[in-house]
Design an enzyme around this catalytic site. Structure first.
Site, PDB file in Angstrom:
ATOM      1  N   GLU A  51     -13.256  23.367  32.271  1.00 33.20           N
ATOM      2  CA  GLU A  51     -12.972  24.332  31.200  1.00 33.20           C
ATOM      3  C   GLU A  51     -11.850  25.261  31.653  1.00 33.20           C
ATOM      4  O   GLU A  51     -11.706  25.533  32.856  1.00 33.20           O
ATOM      5  CB  GLU A  51     -14.261  25.138  30.919  1.00 33.20           C
ATOM      6  CG  GLU A  51     -14.108  26.184  29.848  1.00 33.20           C
ATOM      7  CD  GLU A  51     -15.459  26.755  29.398  1.00 33.20           C
ATOM      8  OE1 GLU A  51     -16.471  26.539  30.091  1.00 33.20           O
ATOM      9  OE2 GLU A  51     -15.469  27.438  28.353  1.00 33.20           O
ATOM     10  N   GLU A 199     -22.315  24.559  22.134  1.00 38.68           N
ATOM     11  CA  GLU A 199     -23.271  25.669  22.004  1.00 38.68           C
ATOM     12  C   GLU A 199     -23.084  26.354  20.648  1.00 38.68           C
ATOM     13  O   GLU A 199     -22.843  27.553  20.556  1.00 38.68           O
ATOM     14  CB  GLU A 199     -23.158  26.637  23.191  1.00 38.68           C
ATOM     15  CG  GLU A 199     -23.448  25.910  24.502  1.00 38.68           C
ATOM     16  CD  GLU A 199     -23.642  26.780  25.737  1.00 38.68           C
ATOM     17  OE1 GLU A 199     -23.416  27.992  25.662  1.00 38.68           O
ATOM     18  OE2 GLU A 199     -24.038  26.224  26.774  1.00 38.68           O
ATOM     19  N   GLU A 335     -23.828  19.853  30.061  1.00 40.29           N
ATOM     20  CA  GLU A 335     -23.596  20.913  31.059  1.00 40.29           C
ATOM     21  C   GLU A 335     -24.843  21.040  31.908  1.00 40.29           C
ATOM     22  O   GLU A 335     -25.938  21.274  31.371  1.00 40.29           O
ATOM     23  CB  GLU A 335     -23.268  22.254  30.391  1.00 40.29           C
ATOM     24  CG  GLU A 335     -21.892  22.261  29.748  1.00 40.29           C
ATOM     25  CD  GLU A 335     -21.490  23.613  29.153  1.00 40.29           C
ATOM     26  OE1 GLU A 335     -21.974  24.670  29.633  1.00 40.29           O
ATOM     27  OE2 GLU A 335     -20.687  23.598  28.200  1.00 40.29           O
TER      28      GLU A 335
HETATM   29  O1  AHR Z   1     -19.995  26.508  31.939  1.00 44.53           O
HETATM   30  C1  AHR Z   1     -19.801  27.833  31.560  1.00 44.53           C
HETATM   31  C2  AHR Z   1     -20.271  28.105  30.151  1.00 44.53           C
HETATM   32  O2  AHR Z   1     -21.642  27.890  30.081  1.00 44.53           O
HETATM   33  C3  AHR Z   1     -19.713  27.221  29.063  1.00 44.53           C
HETATM   34  O3  AHR Z   1     -18.481  27.642  28.592  1.00 44.53           O
HETATM   35  C4  AHR Z   1     -20.752  27.321  27.990  1.00 44.53           C
HETATM   36  O4  AHR Z   1     -20.799  26.161  27.201  1.00 44.53           O
HETATM   37  C5  AHR Z   1     -22.032  27.576  28.759  1.00 44.53           C
HETATM   38  O5  AHR Z   1     -22.732  28.637  28.246  1.00 44.53           O
END
Ligand code: AHR
Length: 529
Positions: A51, A199, A335
């Site tokens: 990210e 999310e 994730e």
């Molecule tokens: O990985 C960090 C953050 O954690 C991501 O941006 C989000 O999707 C999650 O809450």
């Protein structure tokens, strides 16, 4: 009944008592059911997540073509080489919450002319847009991985997402293809995986499950031709989210059937549901454990939380079994990883150190994913470089392979192999209020016929005398490697010898039965042939 019998007989083997033991120990028995092969372990379980956040992309991957750090078209050579070595299959990008603020058109074309934005998801830092669609595709190609693009639902639109996919995949002669060619890439790319929102219950739009499910249907109608579609995640154990999503969005409206091609209508509209779940010490986001210098109680609570992954997958799978008895729809654990207390001076960069505890969490989690291989078809470690539980840390020109990297390295033989069920008989590990299984195992058989077994000893103080029986297969040789150390927070440091580099492990084979000592707090991988 047969299995219990086998275990009892196994227990009685005289030479168990003579197994080497150093200090406190416990006995464990693992039965590998090689005669009951299961699903293929999808290599994408070893996928990564990247990210635009802290030093994850900028410095971690992208240094620019003019950097003194060796690079290929701006992408770090050392990072690419490290990822190629462990066969990273897939990289999810551009976020995370960042994806929900991302507009892909800002990051194509000549880099000097790209607008500079603000990363409102992560610390309001300046986003140069130097790393955009072409740079990401170049990166995954250099690594030999597949792309997985997460499209913007919160501040984007189906039209924007569709235009992005057209830009990426349209034939060279089309308008979108010509634009792509002007920006340096004539041939169309393939995008096998598209995530529809991130999310969406939170940073991705603050939606209810009902609202998202309906929005999802709209995105499907324009994105279905481009790749396999992954619905926005349930927040950990939010089973109601999954239930609503599957009920409202898995199938097209029956009324739509006569007017559309029947074969399309019968296909599920969701290729994978997703789940996000992080490990911390306990269950409170507000009270994170330090990455180093933590207590044994913190260790125990971290492992207890990691074990919850197993129940979470089982319960999301049970919902899938009801809505999708044919098993067409998978789970993408998009994730996962440990989230420790981060740098107070720059909290939004989510940089953290990586220790033996992270290796044990990685081994345990990967074993759980594999043991649910029938449904778990993808997972993405958060996050690959310099952020949260990373595989790689960089410091300017220096690079460090974390203990988590070593686990991915040791587990490589599982990728694409056939799952073999395992039974583990071992005492629990207890600490204060925590009482959890002390050992986790997962086994597979690869195309060459070799059996790989990964064993995690979660107990931080006691080594395990492990006996392994393989049903339906007679191993003659065994080789092992192990990651372990004395301190719970042992870790590598830049420029120093690595205390967690995998070491060889003594394994004995006698009449098809295998024995080894799993050190306290260790991850071991055995190859049986
Ligand atoms: O990985 C960090 C953050 O954690 C991501 O941006 C989000 O999707 C999650 O809450």
């Amino acid at each position: 009944m047969k299995t219990i019998h086998a275990l009892v007989a196994f227990c009685g083997m005289a030479w168990l008592a003579s197994s080497p033991s150093h200090g406190e120990s416990f006995d464990a028995r693992i039965t590998i059911q090689a005669d009951r092969p299961g699903a293929m372990i999808d290599p994408n379980i070893y996928g990564q997540f990247v990210e635009h956040l802290g030093r994850g992309v900028y410095e971690g991957i992208w240094v620019g073509p003019d950097s003194p750090i060796p690079n290929t078209r701006g992408i770090r050579n050392d990072v690419v080489a490290a990822l190629r070595k462990i066969h990273i299959p897939l990289v999810r990008w551009p976020g995370g919450c960042f994806a929900e603020n991302y507009h892909w058109r800002d990051a194509i074309g000549p880099r000097a002319q790209r607008p500079r934005g603000v990363n409102t998801a992560w610390g309001d830092e300046v986003e140069t847009n130097e790393f955009g669609t072409h740079e990401y595709m170049d990166f995954v190609e250099q690594v030999g991985a597949q792309p997985f693009i997460s499209v913007n639902v919160a501040s984007g639109s189906p039209a924007e997402a569709q235009a992005w996919m057209q830009y990426l995949t349209a034939p060279a002669g089309s308008g979108a293809g010509q634009e792509r060619a002007r920006n340096g890439h004539t041939e169309p790319w393939k995008i096998p995986f598209i995530g529809i929102g991130n999310e969406t219950w939170g940073c991705g739009g603050n939606m209810t499950a009902e609202y998202y499910s309906d929005i999802y249907r709209q995105y499907v109608s324009v994105l279905k031709p481009y790749g396999r579609l992954i619905a926005s995640d349930a927040n950990s154990d939010d089973y109601a989210w999954t239930e609503t999503l599957l009920g409202r969005a898995l199938h097209r409206h029956p009324a739509d059937m006569p007017t559309t091609l029947a074969y399309i209508s019968k296909q599920p509209q969701i290729d994978m549901i997703s789940v996000h779940f992080y490990t911390f010490s306990g269950n409170d986001w507000g009270k994170k454990s330090s990455a180093i210098g933590f207590s044994q109680a913190d260790w125990a609570r971290s492992m207890e939380r990691t074990w919850k992954t197993d129940e979470m997958i089982a319960r999301h799978s049970a919902l899938l079994d009801r809505h999708d008895p044919e098993g067409k729809v998978g789970i993408s654990f998009s994730e996962w990883g440990a989230w420790w207390a981060t740098d107070k001076n720059r909290p939004s960069n989510l940089f953290q150190l990586n220790t033996l505890r992270d290796a044990v969490i990685a081994g345990l989690t990967l074993n759980i994913f594999q043991n649910h291989a029938a449904r778990v078809r993808m997972a993405n470690l958060a996050q690959m470089v310099n952020v949260l539980q990373a595989l790689i840390l960089t410091n300017k020109e220096k690079l460090l392979l974390t203990p988590t990297y070593h686990v991915f390295d040791l587990y490589q033989d599982h990728q694409g192999a056939t799952l073999l069920p395992t039974l583990v008989a071992a005492p629990n590990y207890s600490s204060e209020a925590v009482k959890i299984p002390s050992m986790s195992a997962s086994a597979s058989r690869n195309a060459r016929g070799a059996v790989t077994l990964s064993v995690v000893n979660i107990d931080p103080s006691r080594e395990a005398n492990v006996l392994i029986e393989v049903q339906g297969y007679l191993p003659r040789t065994a080789q092992g490697r192990v990651i372990s150390a004395t301190a719970m927070d042992a870790r590598p440091e830049f420029g120093q010898p690595d205390p967690l580099a995998p070491a060889s492990l003594r394994v004995t084979v006698r009449r098809g039965t295998i024995a080894f000592v799993a050190p306290a707090k260790s991850v071991a991988v055995l190859v049986l042939q």
